[in-house]
Scaffold this active site. Structure first.
Site, mmCIF file in Angstrom:
data_model
loop_
_atom_site.group_PDB
_atom_site.id
_atom_site.type_symbol
_atom_site.label_atom_id
_atom_site.label_comp_id
_atom_site.label_asym_id
_atom_site.label_seq_id
_atom_site.Cartn_x
_atom_site.Cartn_y
_atom_site.Cartn_z
ATOM 1 N N ASN A 209 36.480 16.733 44.666
ATOM 2 C CA ASN A 209 35.910 17.849 43.891
ATOM 3 C C ASN A 209 36.746 18.027 42.629
ATOM 4 O O ASN A 209 37.812 17.406 42.500
ATOM 5 C CB ASN A 209 35.884 19.121 44.755
ATOM 6 C CG ASN A 209 37.268 19.484 45.236
ATOM 7 O OD1 ASN A 209 38.135 19.809 44.448
ATOM 8 N ND2 ASN A 209 37.493 19.398 46.544
ATOM 9 N N LYS A 340 38.372 33.663 59.166
ATOM 10 C CA LYS A 340 39.648 32.941 59.114
ATOM 11 C C LYS A 340 40.842 33.860 59.405
ATOM 12 O O LYS A 340 41.984 33.446 59.276
ATOM 13 C CB LYS A 340 39.785 32.216 57.768
ATOM 14 C CG LYS A 340 38.594 31.276 57.481
ATOM 15 C CD LYS A 340 38.794 30.336 56.323
ATOM 16 C CE LYS A 340 37.456 29.676 55.968
ATOM 17 N NZ LYS A 340 37.599 28.363 55.347
HETATM 18 N N1 CTP Z 1 39.824 25.723 53.590
HETATM 19 C C1 CTP Z 1 40.581 25.040 54.525
HETATM 20 N N2 CTP Z 1 40.088 23.932 55.131
HETATM 21 C C2 CTP Z 1 38.848 23.490 54.846
HETATM 22 C C3 CTP Z 1 38.053 24.172 53.902
HETATM 23 C C4 CTP Z 1 38.578 25.291 53.285
HETATM 24 O O1 CTP Z 1 41.717 25.447 54.795
HETATM 25 N N3 CTP Z 1 38.385 22.403 55.444
HETATM 26 C C5 CTP Z 1 40.364 26.946 52.965
HETATM 27 C C6 CTP Z 1 40.475 26.886 51.448
HETATM 28 O O2 CTP Z 1 41.761 26.444 51.038
HETATM 29 C C7 CTP Z 1 40.240 28.343 51.039
HETATM 30 C C8 CTP Z 1 39.324 28.865 52.127
HETATM 31 O O3 CTP Z 1 39.476 27.987 53.247
HETATM 32 O O4 CTP Z 1 41.420 29.101 51.076
HETATM 33 C C9 CTP Z 1 37.876 28.936 51.739
HETATM 34 O O5 CTP Z 1 37.463 27.696 51.207
HETATM 35 P P1 CTP Z 1 35.992 27.500 50.618
HETATM 36 O O6 CTP Z 1 35.834 26.087 50.155
HETATM 37 O O7 CTP Z 1 35.668 28.612 49.659
HETATM 38 O O8 CTP Z 1 35.057 27.772 51.870
HETATM 39 P P2 CTP Z 1 34.705 26.958 53.161
HETATM 40 O O9 CTP Z 1 35.369 27.633 54.315
HETATM 41 O O10 CTP Z 1 34.950 25.486 52.994
HETATM 42 O O11 CTP Z 1 33.152 27.249 53.276
HETATM 43 P P3 CTP Z 1 31.921 26.776 52.325
HETATM 44 O O12 CTP Z 1 32.376 25.479 51.690
HETATM 45 O O13 CTP Z 1 30.808 26.623 53.265
HETATM 46 O O14 CTP Z 1 31.715 27.882 51.322
#
Ligand code: CTP
Length: 402
Positions: A209, A340
């Site tokens: 990304n 979380k």
């Molecule tokens: N995060 C994580 N591990 C993952 C995905 C996300 O620890 N596999 C953490 C990110 O570092 C951030 C938070 O969770 O602090 C939210 O990440 P985000 O990408 O906004 O959301 P997701 O939980 O991945 O959900 P979605 O992509 O469906 O919005």
């Protein structure tokens, strides 16, 4: 932390690195500091005092026994004036004098009289630096509470290579900021994650990304400036190592999970600002897949949610997440906050061109466990980091109250 209006006493001693002090002064005055230079006789042989007088807009102090100087701004006035005293470059001779409490010239006398924090930035030949006498003197300085910055490793002016280069002005300034900060995170260990992850299909192709790591690096720097011991686990980023911060560079989500979980045990606070890839190819090829042989469908596996698993074993730690959203910002962020088990979540709208990935600015809303929210105007990522870290410090303080 802003350095505007802070008073910096800069001691310059007899090293070829004295020319770099000119750049340091320019950066300090550019940041709004008032700088007064005290130069030793040897220092003045390398760079003329006039240079520093012009750059600081202040007279340069040189002579302990100058009746003119002493009557206008004595060595004690100088010592009391300083918010912080920095010796850059510091020679082995001056380091030895400070360590022994010798006061035989203006700089060493002023340094005995200062009550502000003192930073010493050594610069010398690598063999001189390694000399056990110099090492013992530096150890003694540290025991007395003097901050020793550097030296860096690299090519030395004498033609040799090794440890002895004056630290970069940017690094010295980072240490000045830390010395002048209120130190709200002193004694705390803060773990920060930053950047993207890469999930390789084969050695030349990956899913990732646009994250650059800027937000996470700014958070690590801000926490370190407030006195924390900081570990930064980062995915691939063009950003260089941060001074004072323990850097861990990883590639994939599973690599990040391993490193973050290893450091989690000892952390008082964790801020996950990384854009972890939620998916990885089900199978990764060790050799390059030829296009004729490739299937046009990619089978994916879901990556572990690192933050969610930390949330389950959170204990007394402060846990902070980020939420990258393109719609229903608050609602989605609040769901993540709960799912979380976070103390707060920093939500940003990634569709705004001034927020989110690849920008230097961010537009964020903070959502707390108790339902409160705080909406912020557009700020630099550096400013956002300061706000976030200040809130982490407040929560840590609340939690440490009996
Ligand atoms: N995060 C994580 N591990 C993952 C995905 C996300 O620890 N596999 C953490 C990110 O570092 C951030 C938070 O969770 O602090 C939210 O990440 P985000 O990408 O906004 O959301 P997701 O939980 O991945 O959900 P979605 O992509 O469906 O919005």
């Amino acid at each position: 932390m802003s350095l505007k209006g802070r008073r910096i006493l800069l001691g310059i001693t007899g090293s070829i690195a004295a020319f770099k002090a000119a750049e340091l002064v320019r950066m300090l005055t550019g940041a709004g500091c008032e700088v007064r230079v005290v130069i030793t006789a040897a220092g003045a042989r390398f760079v003329g005092p006039l240079t520093f007088a012009a750059l600081t807009n202040n007279p340069v102090s040189q002579d302990l026994f100058s009746p003119d100087q002493e009557s206008r701004f004595s060595h004690l006035d100088l010592a009391q004036w300083a918010d912080v005293a920095v010796v850059a470059p510091a020679t082995a001779n001056t380091i030895g004098k400070i360590a022994a409490g010798i006061a035989d010239d203006l700089l060493s006398t002023v340094l005995l009289a200062v009550t502000s924090p003192v930073l010493v930035c050594p610069a010398m030949n690598q063999a001189m630096f390694k000399n056990p006498m110099v090492q013992a003197n530096l150890k003694r300085l540290k025991e007395f509470g003097v901050e020793v910055v550097g030296p860096a490793r690299g090519d030395l002016a004498c033609g040799e290579e090794g440890e002895g280069r004056l630290s970069d002005p940017g690094e010295i300034i980072a240490h000045i900021e830390r010395a002048l900060s209120p130190g709200l995170l002193k004694g705390f260990r803060v773990l920060v994650s930053a950047g993207p992850t890469r999930e390789f299909l084969d050695p030349v192709r990956f899913i990732s990304n646009p994250s650059t790591g800027k937000m996470g690096f700014a958070l690590a720097r801000a926490a370190w400036t407030l006195g924390a011991e900081v570990s930064l686990v980062t995915g691939p980023s063009f950003l260089g190592d941060l001074p004072g911060v323990s850097m861990v560079r990883i590639t994939s989500a599973r690599g990040m999970k391993r490193e973050v979980e290893g450091l989690f045990e000892d952390a008082h606070a964790v801020i996950m600002a990384s854009a972890v890839s939620d998916f990885r190819p089900l199978e990764a090829n060790t050799g390059k897949v030829k296009k004729e042989d490739a299937s046009l469908t990619l089978d994916l596996a879901r990556n572990p949610d690192i933050l969610a698993s930390l949330g389950q074993k959170k204990g007394e730690r402060v846990l902070v997440g980020f939420a990258a959203e393109s719609e229903d910002l608050r609602e989605n962020a609040r769901k993540k906050l709960k799912a979380k088990n976070l103390d707060f979540i920093v939500a940003n709208d990634i569709t705004n061109p001034q927020a989110g990935f690849e920008t230097d600015t961010n537009l964020v809303t903070i959502l707390y466990r108790d339902g409160q929210t705080e909406e912020f105007p557009l700020m630099s990522k550096h400013e956002v980091a300061q706000k976030v870290v200040a809130r982490v410090a407040r929560l840590l303080e609340e939690k440490s109250k009996p």
